[in-house]
Design an enzyme around this catalytic site. Structure first.
Site, PDB file in Angstrom:
ATOM      1  N   ASP A 133      -9.988 -34.635  13.763  1.00 47.34           N
ATOM      2  CA  ASP A 133      -9.576 -34.066  12.687  1.00 47.34           C
ATOM      3  C   ASP A 133      -8.415 -34.747  11.956  1.00 47.34           C
ATOM      4  O   ASP A 133      -7.707 -34.491  12.509  1.00 47.34           O
ATOM      5  CB  ASP A 133      -9.177 -32.531  12.978  1.00 47.34           C
ATOM      6  CG  ASP A 133      -8.892 -31.568  11.596  1.00 47.34           C
ATOM      7  OD1 ASP A 133     -10.047 -31.734  10.194  1.00 47.34           O
ATOM      8  OD2 ASP A 133      -8.252 -30.691  12.177  1.00 47.34           O
ATOM      9  N   HIS A 140      -1.753 -29.605   1.188  1.00 44.30           N
ATOM     10  CA  HIS A 140      -1.608 -28.311   2.624  1.00 44.30           C
ATOM     11  C   HIS A 140      -0.174 -29.095   3.491  1.00 44.30           C
ATOM     12  O   HIS A 140       0.417 -28.226   3.566  1.00 44.30           O
ATOM     13  CB  HIS A 140      -2.618 -28.991   2.989  1.00 44.30           C
ATOM     14  CG  HIS A 140      -2.980 -28.326   4.470  1.00 44.30           C
ATOM     15  ND1 HIS A 140      -2.676 -26.941   4.666  1.00 44.30           N
ATOM     16  CD2 HIS A 140      -2.974 -29.042   5.890  1.00 44.30           C
ATOM     17  CE1 HIS A 140      -2.765 -26.714   6.621  1.00 44.30           C
ATOM     18  NE2 HIS A 140      -3.493 -27.969   6.542  1.00 44.30           N
ATOM     19  N   GLU A 206      -9.080 -22.895   8.927  1.00 45.83           N
ATOM     20  CA  GLU A 206      -8.695 -24.225   8.257  1.00 45.83           C
ATOM     21  C   GLU A 206     -10.147 -24.572   7.329  1.00 45.83           C
ATOM     22  O   GLU A 206     -10.881 -24.638   8.331  1.00 45.83           O
ATOM     23  CB  GLU A 206      -8.318 -24.941   8.841  1.00 45.83           C
ATOM     24  CG  GLU A 206      -6.834 -24.664   9.417  1.00 45.83           C
ATOM     25  CD  GLU A 206      -6.315 -26.207  10.326  1.00 45.83           C
ATOM     26  OE1 GLU A 206      -7.257 -27.796  10.131  1.00 45.83           O
ATOM     27  OE2 GLU A 206      -5.026 -25.954  10.098  1.00 45.83           O
ATOM     28  N   GLU A 208     -12.069 -26.752   5.575  1.00 44.38           N
ATOM     29  CA  GLU A 208     -12.486 -28.233   5.268  1.00 44.38           C
ATOM     30  C   GLU A 208     -14.215 -28.803   5.122  1.00 44.38           C
ATOM     31  O   GLU A 208     -14.338 -27.349   5.389  1.00 44.38           O
ATOM     32  CB  GLU A 208     -11.926 -28.793   6.651  1.00 44.38           C
ATOM     33  CG  GLU A 208     -10.935 -27.959   7.427  1.00 44.38           C
ATOM     34  CD  GLU A 208     -10.338 -29.651   8.592  1.00 44.38           C
ATOM     35  OE1 GLU A 208     -11.140 -30.329   8.522  1.00 44.38           O
ATOM     36  OE2 GLU A 208      -9.446 -29.034   9.109  1.00 44.38           O
ATOM     37  N   ASP A 240     -12.097 -25.009  10.902  1.00 44.83           N
ATOM     38  CA  ASP A 240     -10.985 -25.389  12.427  1.00 44.83           C
ATOM     39  C   ASP A 240     -10.255 -24.975  12.974  1.00 44.83           C
ATOM     40  O   ASP A 240      -8.986 -24.769  12.024  1.00 44.83           O
ATOM     41  CB  ASP A 240     -10.358 -26.578  11.873  1.00 44.83           C
ATOM     42  CG  ASP A 240      -9.595 -27.139  12.979  1.00 44.83           C
ATOM     43  OD1 ASP A 240      -9.808 -28.051  13.679  1.00 44.83           O
ATOM     44  OD2 ASP A 240      -8.859 -28.442  12.064  1.00 44.83           O
ATOM     45  N   ARG A 244      -1.925 -20.732  15.571  1.00 42.43           N
ATOM     46  CA  ARG A 244      -1.059 -21.124  15.364  1.00 42.43           C
ATOM     47  C   ARG A 244       0.410 -20.729  16.417  1.00 42.43           C
ATOM     48  O   ARG A 244       1.802 -21.983  16.017  1.00 42.43           O
ATOM     49  CB  ARG A 244      -0.233 -20.505  14.006  1.00 42.43           C
ATOM     50  CG  ARG A 244      -1.494 -20.749  12.142  1.00 42.43           C
ATOM     51  CD  ARG A 244      -1.385 -22.851  12.174  1.00 42.43           C
ATOM     52  NE  ARG A 244      -2.125 -22.600  11.022  1.00 42.43           N
ATOM     53  CZ  ARG A 244      -3.044 -23.493  10.729  1.00 42.43           C
ATOM     54  NH1 ARG A 244      -2.534 -25.019  11.463  1.00 42.43           N
ATOM     55  NH2 ARG A 244      -4.134 -23.726   9.701  1.00 42.43           N
ATOM     56  N   GLN A 247      -0.419 -23.600  18.762  1.00 41.95           N
ATOM     57  CA  GLN A 247       0.583 -24.999  18.259  1.00 41.95           C
ATOM     58  C   GLN A 247       1.591 -25.246  18.668  1.00 41.95           C
ATOM     59  O   GLN A 247       1.842 -25.943  18.723  1.00 41.95           O
ATOM     60  CB  GLN A 247      -0.664 -25.074  16.750  1.00 41.95           C
ATOM     61  CG  GLN A 247      -0.246 -26.524  15.790  1.00 41.95           C
ATOM     62  CD  GLN A 247      -0.897 -25.962  14.981  1.00 41.95           C
ATOM     63  OE1 GLN A 247      -1.667 -25.335  13.967  1.00 41.95           O
ATOM     64  NE2 GLN A 247      -1.137 -27.322  13.865  1.00 41.95           N
ATOM     65  N   LYS A 260      -6.071 -26.027  18.655  1.00 35.08           N
ATOM     66  CA  LYS A 260      -7.404 -25.973  17.910  1.00 35.08           C
ATOM     67  C   LYS A 260      -9.297 -26.757  19.297  1.00 35.08           C
ATOM     68  O   LYS A 260      -9.439 -27.230  18.019  1.00 35.08           O
ATOM     69  CB  LYS A 260      -7.482 -27.510  16.705  1.00 35.08           C
ATOM     70  CG  LYS A 260      -5.921 -27.965  16.286  1.00 35.08           C
ATOM     71  CD  LYS A 260      -6.140 -27.670  15.407  1.00 35.08           C
ATOM     72  CE  LYS A 260      -4.901 -27.099  14.644  1.00 35.08           C
ATOM     73  NZ  LYS A 260      -5.134 -27.320  12.868  1.00 35.08           N
ATOM     74  N   THR A 264     -14.458 -24.823  16.937  1.00 36.97           N
ATOM     75  CA  THR A 264     -14.907 -25.675  15.683  1.00 36.97           C
ATOM     76  C   THR A 264     -15.855 -25.078  14.795  1.00 36.97           C
ATOM     77  O   THR A 264     -17.193 -25.837  15.753  1.00 36.97           O
ATOM     78  CB  THR A 264     -14.641 -27.064  15.528  1.00 36.97           C
ATOM     79  OG1 THR A 264     -13.365 -27.445  16.018  1.00 36.97           O
ATOM     80  CG2 THR A 264     -14.850 -28.284  13.877  1.00 36.97           C
ATOM     81  N   GLU A 371      -0.734 -20.968   5.787  1.00 40.53           N
ATOM     82  CA  GLU A 371      -0.081 -20.760   3.506  1.00 40.53           C
ATOM     83  C   GLU A 371      -0.265 -20.239   2.634  1.00 40.53           C
ATOM     84  O   GLU A 371       0.852 -19.768   1.985  1.00 40.53           O
ATOM     85  CB  GLU A 371      -1.045 -22.192   3.127  1.00 40.53           C
ATOM     86  CG  GLU A 371      -0.855 -23.999   3.312  1.00 40.53           C
ATOM     87  CD  GLU A 371      -1.884 -24.357   3.080  1.00 40.53           C
ATOM     88  OE1 GLU A 371      -2.743 -24.627   4.098  1.00 40.53           O
ATOM     89  OE2 GLU A 371      -1.331 -25.143   1.880  1.00 40.53           O
TER      90      GLU A 371
HETATM   91 MN    MN Z   1      -8.129 -28.942  10.688  1.00 39.31          MN
END
Ligand code: MN
Length: 423
Positions: A133, A140, A206, A208, A240, A244, A247, A260, A264, A371
């Protein structure tokens, strides 16, 4: 013979102009029907799936090895290489054209080879060899940097010099529609004295794109821009999923790990690189100029519209929470692949590369809840009284993507995932 991307092509199968799957697309997937046969390879056309195994048995395709399309993944087909990919797509396009009677006027073959999409189950299209990834949207990376390090140190010093990435887990890449169990992990909010173990409280998505690598490269060898591009079979939508809070506690010094690794999600249809060719465009100006091995002679970005909708369990319809475009990506997929192999890292058929969260310059173009809710400080309202900062159990997230042509669209369908409670 007209090129399969010719906007003037029409199929004898009626395709709505708003459909993701006109004759100019022809994405590959793996499906099963109610006939009891094992999952096999098909192509989406309008509201139908074209069964390539049936066509192959009838000697209608340039691929003659019967194990290619009876396989339960696209890997054997991808391993044949770009010439076979192009020849097969051109032949499928020819068979589906409105002015070709070969399949159109063969009711027996049509009945066997065209399965209504509503009657099929779609499976994982590829056996994922490795999953990497990236982190290639400047917007971002800047948003996240501002949140955690302040405006002046938003981008790390290496960010403008190479596509930053980490090695993820292939084992938990799942197809659209697979439920996602809320992960558990070590949590240590900044205010807590010691970590605890429990369900993630800041679960995120996420937005992607995923690159599907269709050809291998040997260990020890670098790739040129042209070699890397030729290895790309196609693209999928990719979510993804990210924890948080896990993480935040675990990522120093080696980057994301359990935050993560739990899931996915990808879309079931792989849109070929060839089908995206008419939508190729120049990406953002790269300043400073990248090192020579990362320089590009061609535009390697795509004009590809993306949108994300979130639906809570008690809502009828999802609310759109993001609308952006793949074209904003600072580092292209080709640059990511070149960089990935640059140390001597071997690439395999079935490798999957996540683009990194795709955010754009505007507020409504943010590709993650981190975000959108600005690290949980600005909740969004989904419907009367239903607010979100991060994902709750029962929430369903749908991503869509398409390239808009003149009177048709080359689309990806969707990737959906619903959150279920932690055990
Ligand atoms: Mn990602």
């Amino acid at each position: 013979m007209p090129h399969p991307n010719d906007p003037a092509l029409r199929s004898f199968i009626p395709v709505d102009p708003a459909s993701d799957f006109p004759i100019q697309n022809l994405p590959y997937g793996v499906f099963s029907a109610k006939d009891g046969l094992a999952p096999r390879v098909g192509v989406a056309i309008g509201d139908y799936v074209l069964d390539l195994w049936e066509l192959e048995q009838d000697c209608r395709l340039p691929v003659t090895d019967l194990r290619i399309f009876s396989a339960s993944t696209l890997n054997p087909f991808m391993a044949l290489g770009p010439k076979a990919w192009s020849a097969t797509r051109a032949r499928i396009s020819e068979l589906l054209r409105h002015d070709n009677p070969e399949l159109r006027e063969n009711p027996e073959l049509r009945a066997r080879a065209l399965v209504p999409m509503a009657q099929v189950t779609l499976h994982m299209p590829i056996a994922v060899s490795g999953y990497t990834d990236f982190y290639s949207s400047r917007e971002h990376a800047t948003n996240v940097g501002v949140m955690f390090r302040g405006k002046d140190n938003a981008l790390q010093p290496n960010w403008l010099h190479m596509p930053i990435g980490y090695n993820g887990r292939a084992s938990t890449v799942v197809v659209s529609g697979t439920k996602v169990r809320r992960p558990r992990g070590q949590l240590k909010p900044p205010t807590a004295e010691a970590p605890s173990f429990g369900p993630c409280r800041r679960l995120d998505f996420e937005l992607e794109m995923g690159v599907v690598v269709g050809q291998p490269s040997p260990m020890g060898e670098m790739l040129s821009e042209a070699q890397a591009e030729a290895m790309i079979f196609g693209f999928v939508l990719l979510n993804d999923w990210s924890a948080r809070d896990i993480q935040q506690w675990e990522y120093v010094p080696l980057g994301p790990f359990q935050a993560k690794a739990f899931a996915t999600s990808i879309s079931p249809w792989v849109v070929t690189r060839e089908a995206l060719e008419p939508f190729r465009l120049q990406g953002p100006v790269q300043e400073p100029v990248p090192l020579p091995y990362l320089r590009q002679a061609r535009p390697n970005n795509y004009d590809l519209e993306l949108d994300v909708a979130l639906r809570a369990a008690d809502m009828n319809d999802g609310l759109r929470i993001c609308r952006t475009n793949f074209k904003y990506m600072y580092w292209s997929s080709v640059q990511q692949l070149v960089h990935h192999a640059s140390s001597g890292c071997a690439m395999n058929v079935g490798d999957l590369l996540g683009s990194g969260t795709i955010s754009g310059p505007e507020k409504d173009q943010r590709g993650s809840l981190l975000e959108i809710s600005w690290n949980g400080t600005e909740p969004i309202e989904l419907a009367g009284g239903i607010k979100r900062t991060f994902l709750e159990d029962g929430d369903s997230l749908v991503m869509r993507g398409w390239c808009q042509g003149d009177g048709y669209r080359v689309g990806f369908g969707e990737v959906e995932g619903t959150i279920v409670a932690a055990e």
